[in-house]
Motif scaffolding. Sequence first.
Motif, PDB file in Angstrom:
ATOM      1  N   LYS A  51      60.946  20.383  32.473  1.00  0.00           N
ATOM      2  CA  LYS A  51      61.570  19.344  33.299  1.00  0.00           C
ATOM      3  C   LYS A  51      62.280  18.299  32.455  1.00  0.00           C
ATOM      4  O   LYS A  51      63.375  17.829  32.809  1.00  0.00           O
ATOM      5  CB  LYS A  51      60.505  18.681  34.173  1.00  0.00           C
ATOM      6  CG  LYS A  51      61.045  17.578  35.072  1.00  0.00           C
ATOM      7  CD  LYS A  51      59.934  16.964  35.913  1.00  0.00           C
ATOM      8  CE  LYS A  51      60.468  15.841  36.794  1.00  0.00           C
ATOM      9  NZ  LYS A  51      59.375  15.227  37.611  1.00  0.00           N
ATOM     10  N   ASN A  52      61.680  17.929  31.324  1.00  0.00           N
ATOM     11  CA  ASN A  52      62.209  16.837  30.505  1.00  0.00           C
ATOM     12  C   ASN A  52      63.030  17.316  29.310  1.00  0.00           C
ATOM     13  O   ASN A  52      63.340  16.528  28.416  1.00  0.00           O
ATOM     14  CB  ASN A  52      61.050  15.968  30.009  1.00  0.00           C
ATOM     15  CG  ASN A  52      60.309  15.297  31.144  1.00  0.00           C
ATOM     16  OD1 ASN A  52      60.914  14.716  32.035  1.00  0.00           O
ATOM     17  ND2 ASN A  52      58.981  15.391  31.120  1.00  0.00           N
ATOM     18  N   ASN A  53      63.367  18.615  29.316  1.00  0.00           N
ATOM     19  CA  ASN A  53      64.207  19.177  28.254  1.00  0.00           C
ATOM     20  C   ASN A  53      63.595  18.940  26.871  1.00  0.00           C
ATOM     21  O   ASN A  53      64.249  18.442  25.951  1.00  0.00           O
ATOM     22  CB  ASN A  53      65.618  18.583  28.321  1.00  0.00           C
ATOM     23  CG  ASN A  53      66.616  19.386  27.507  1.00  0.00           C
ATOM     24  OD1 ASN A  53      66.469  20.597  27.341  1.00  0.00           O
ATOM     25  ND2 ASN A  53      67.632  18.725  26.983  1.00  0.00           N
ATOM     26  N   GLN A  54      62.316  19.315  26.737  1.00  0.00           N
ATOM     27  CA  GLN A  54      61.608  19.177  25.471  1.00  0.00           C
ATOM     28  C   GLN A  54      61.200  20.550  24.945  1.00  0.00           C
ATOM     29  O   GLN A  54      61.291  21.558  25.648  1.00  0.00           O
ATOM     30  CB  GLN A  54      60.358  18.307  25.661  1.00  0.00           C
ATOM     31  CG  GLN A  54      60.656  16.862  26.028  1.00  0.00           C
ATOM     32  CD  GLN A  54      59.390  16.108  26.382  1.00  0.00           C
ATOM     33  OE1 GLN A  54      58.700  16.445  27.347  1.00  0.00           O
ATOM     34  NE2 GLN A  54      59.075  15.085  25.601  1.00  0.00           N
ATOM     35  N   ASP A  59      59.732  16.411  21.067  1.00  0.00           N
ATOM     36  CA  ASP A  59      61.116  16.088  21.399  1.00  0.00           C
ATOM     37  C   ASP A  59      62.065  16.804  20.447  1.00  0.00           C
ATOM     38  O   ASP A  59      61.677  17.253  19.369  1.00  0.00           O
ATOM     39  CB  ASP A  59      61.349  14.577  21.309  1.00  0.00           C
ATOM     40  CG  ASP A  59      60.580  13.819  22.387  1.00  0.00           C
ATOM     41  OD1 ASP A  59      60.503  14.328  23.522  1.00  0.00           O
ATOM     42  OD2 ASP A  59      60.053  12.730  22.081  1.00  0.00           O
ATOM     43  N   SER A  89      56.175  20.190  32.154  1.00  0.00           N
ATOM     44  CA  SER A  89      56.723  18.888  31.785  1.00  0.00           C
ATOM     45  C   SER A  89      57.833  19.048  30.750  1.00  0.00           C
ATOM     46  O   SER A  89      58.875  18.384  30.828  1.00  0.00           O
ATOM     47  CB  SER A  89      55.610  17.993  31.230  1.00  0.00           C
ATOM     48  OG  SER A  89      56.134  16.774  30.742  1.00  0.00           O
ATOM     49  N   ALA A  90      57.619  19.945  29.777  1.00  0.00           N
ATOM     50  CA  ALA A  90      58.626  20.180  28.743  1.00  0.00           C
ATOM     51  C   ALA A  90      59.902  20.762  29.345  1.00  0.00           C
ATOM     52  O   ALA A  90      61.017  20.388  28.963  1.00  0.00           O
ATOM     53  CB  ALA A  90      58.065  21.119  27.677  1.00  0.00           C
TER      54      ALA A  90
END
Length: 253
Positions: free
Chosen positions: A185-188, A252, A182-183
């Motif tokens: 994919k979401n640039n976290q 974030d 998830s990180a």
Amino acid sequence: MPYCTVCKQYADYEYDIDLSNGNHLHSSCLIKLQMRKDEIEAVLRRQNSQLILSLFAQTEVANGEAASQEEVRSLSSELTKLKNTLTSIYDFLPSWPPDWDERKRHLIQQNGSICSSCGEEADVYLVHEIPLCEYGTNELDNLELICKPCHESMHGPGDIFDSFTLNPSQSEFAPQVKEIQSAIKNNQKIRFDYKKPNAKTWMTRTVVPDRLFNIPNSRDSGQTLCVEGFCELRQDNRVFALERMQDLEVIDY
């Protein structure tokens, strides 16, 4: 007290590069070496271009240009020394080295595009025999060429070359894998506590994850699930084994 292998000055364990051979390195010293190498290569490229143009134009080399050949020889000698120094550093970087493609070309020139597992000529990839997260090195003796089918037969599909696939035996890591994916994919970022082998304490790391992958264990026939990404503490790419992580969280920027 650790000292930088380049400048011989004090190196901070926490914020500089600790090489896998026990030496230490200032990040700034490495950058200076790389910049000087790039600078010399640019000068030599210009010199070669001027020489080629003069040959095509059939013009004589002026005295000033002839004198510059001494500088060219001096720069060439310095470049050779710089490359040797950088190679000796890259050998023990705890991440994939900048000259990874050059190392692959060297092995292909030496052995051909032959898979070290099946012995067939194929489109080969360069991999570590002993993984970096198990304190393997980037030395040529620890590198091998392997084709994709052989790699997948050893480590499962989707490993290194394609999207990651979690093996059934690694189900205990499913929650962490989901968060890391998830990180990515979401640039976290991800934050976790990490404990190196034989270390007594846990250290908090903040990482920009790039990929998940499996690597073979050197101690048995199993696999180690790892994440690679940019470590803010080390200011460089690092590989982390999920089995040595705890308290993982996604944050974030």
